[in-house]
Design an enzyme around this catalytic site. Structure first.
Site, PDB file in Angstrom:
ATOM      1  N   CYS A  47     -61.070  25.979  -6.198  1.00  0.00           N
ATOM      2  CA  CYS A  47     -61.774  25.161  -5.222  1.00  0.00           C
ATOM      3  C   CYS A  47     -62.103  26.002  -3.988  1.00  0.00           C
ATOM      4  O   CYS A  47     -62.358  27.198  -4.099  1.00  0.00           O
ATOM      5  CB  CYS A  47     -60.953  23.912  -4.879  1.00  0.00           C
ATOM      6  SG  CYS A  47     -61.921  22.606  -4.061  1.00  0.00           S
ATOM      7  N   ASP A 102     -54.206  19.171  -0.916  1.00  0.00           N
ATOM      8  CA  ASP A 102     -54.692  17.969  -0.256  1.00  0.00           C
ATOM      9  C   ASP A 102     -53.533  17.087   0.177  1.00  0.00           C
ATOM     10  O   ASP A 102     -53.622  16.402   1.192  1.00  0.00           O
ATOM     11  CB  ASP A 102     -55.628  17.202  -1.181  1.00  0.00           C
ATOM     12  CG  ASP A 102     -57.017  17.808  -1.179  1.00  0.00           C
ATOM     13  OD1 ASP A 102     -57.831  17.399  -0.335  1.00  0.00           O
ATOM     14  OD2 ASP A 102     -57.274  18.707  -1.998  1.00  0.00           O
TER      15      ASP A 102
END
Length: 309
Positions: A127, A196
């Protein structure tokens, strides 16, 4: 455009991923809530608190998984004032402290995490994580001869952002499709990813596909380290709550017109997955490197949030 319009614009940018990345989301939300609070000076205290909570909910509801968002909002909005002017002053100070700490955290994590990278290492990342890239860039700045393998990170292809950033920094980088992770892992020395959310048991919630990297790394006997600011630890998991995994629109995966032609097909597009703590070597934070089992220590000693049952 009035103050609520500004806040709603920020919320929409977070929801549509125009503002993306857990850290960037947190900073944007803190600043938006601060700016909105500053426009409420004329309200009585009771109405001020109601408006503040309504605005906070708008921001928090945009992305259910990235705990940096509710943590940033909670740290920004809390105050002990009995009048609006003092409340606004506290909120402004909270936001400025949070934003400053968030910006400084990247450099601190970079220095700590770079100690885990050796000259000649090949690093795999997934990512687009500013925290993970801070570690990689710091190691490169230290003169270490490193290279990076970056995943495409479908369906939003955040890996394209990562390879451009690494290219512009001068770091040799190879882009791979997500399904090539296991095949490529034998070429890798270390896996570095962002976060996250991190739960009380040390499990990592991150971009879908992270658990694939973790499983392949364990099979290949490669270490995986996670770069995560302290505000990415989830206090509600201390009370037994599960972190909600966001499902995003099928439009990110397949054109809606094509899908209409396939009545027997449905599309699932989870944005995140869960990597168990046992697949993680260390969590690198701005206050030090911790094994996943010490997640409770971070929540207790560094996050500084009151948890309501």
């Amino acid at each position: 455009m009035d103050a609520m319009d500004d806040l709603n614009t920020t919320a929409e940018k977070i929801k549509t991923m125009e503002i993306r990345g857990a850290g960037r989301i947190a900073v944007a939300a803190s600043a938006a809530l601060r700016d909105y609070a500053m426009t409420l000076k004329s309200l009585p205290m009771s109405e001020f608190n109601v408006k503040l909570e309504e605005a906070a909910k708008i921001l928090v509801d945009t992305r259910p998984t990235a705990v940096s968002l509710p943590n940033a909002v909670a740290l920004t909005k809390r105050h002990s004032a009995t009048n609006v002017y003092d409340a606004i002053d506290e909120i402004k100070a909270n936001a400025e402290k949070f934003i400053t700490n968030a910006e400084q955290a990247l450099g601190k994590m970079g220095k700590i995490g770079a100690e885990r990278i050796h000259d000649g290492d090949v690093i795999m990342t997934h990512c687009n994580s500013h925290a993970a890239l801070s570690i990689i860039k710091t190691a490169f700045d230290q003169g270490k001869d490193i290279s990076v393998i970056a995943t495409e990170s479908r369906p939003r292809r955040q890996g394209f952002i990562t390879i451009r950033e690494l290219n512009d920094y001068g770091i040799p980088t190879t882009l791979i499709v997500d399904s090539a992770v296991r095949l490529t892992m034998k070429e890798v020395d270390l896996v570095v990813v962002g976060a996250d959310s991190i739960s009380i048991n040390g499990a990592l919630i991150n971009k879908i596909g992270t658990s694939q990297l973790a499983m392949a790394a364990q099979e290949a006997r490669r270490n995986l380290i996670v770069a995560a600011e302290t505000y990415k630890f989830s206090p509600r998991t201390l009370l037994g709550e599960m972190v909600e995994i966001e499902d995003r629109s099928s439009d990110e995966v397949i054109d809606a017109e094509i899908l209409k032609e396939l009545p027997n097909v449905k599309v699932r597009n989870p944005a995140f997955d869960v990597t168990p703590a046992e697949y993680i070597d260390l969590i690198i934070t701005e206050v030090g490197a911790f094994p996943p089992a010490m997640a409770f220590t971070i929540l207790r000693d560094y996050l500084g949030l009151d948890i309501e049952v």
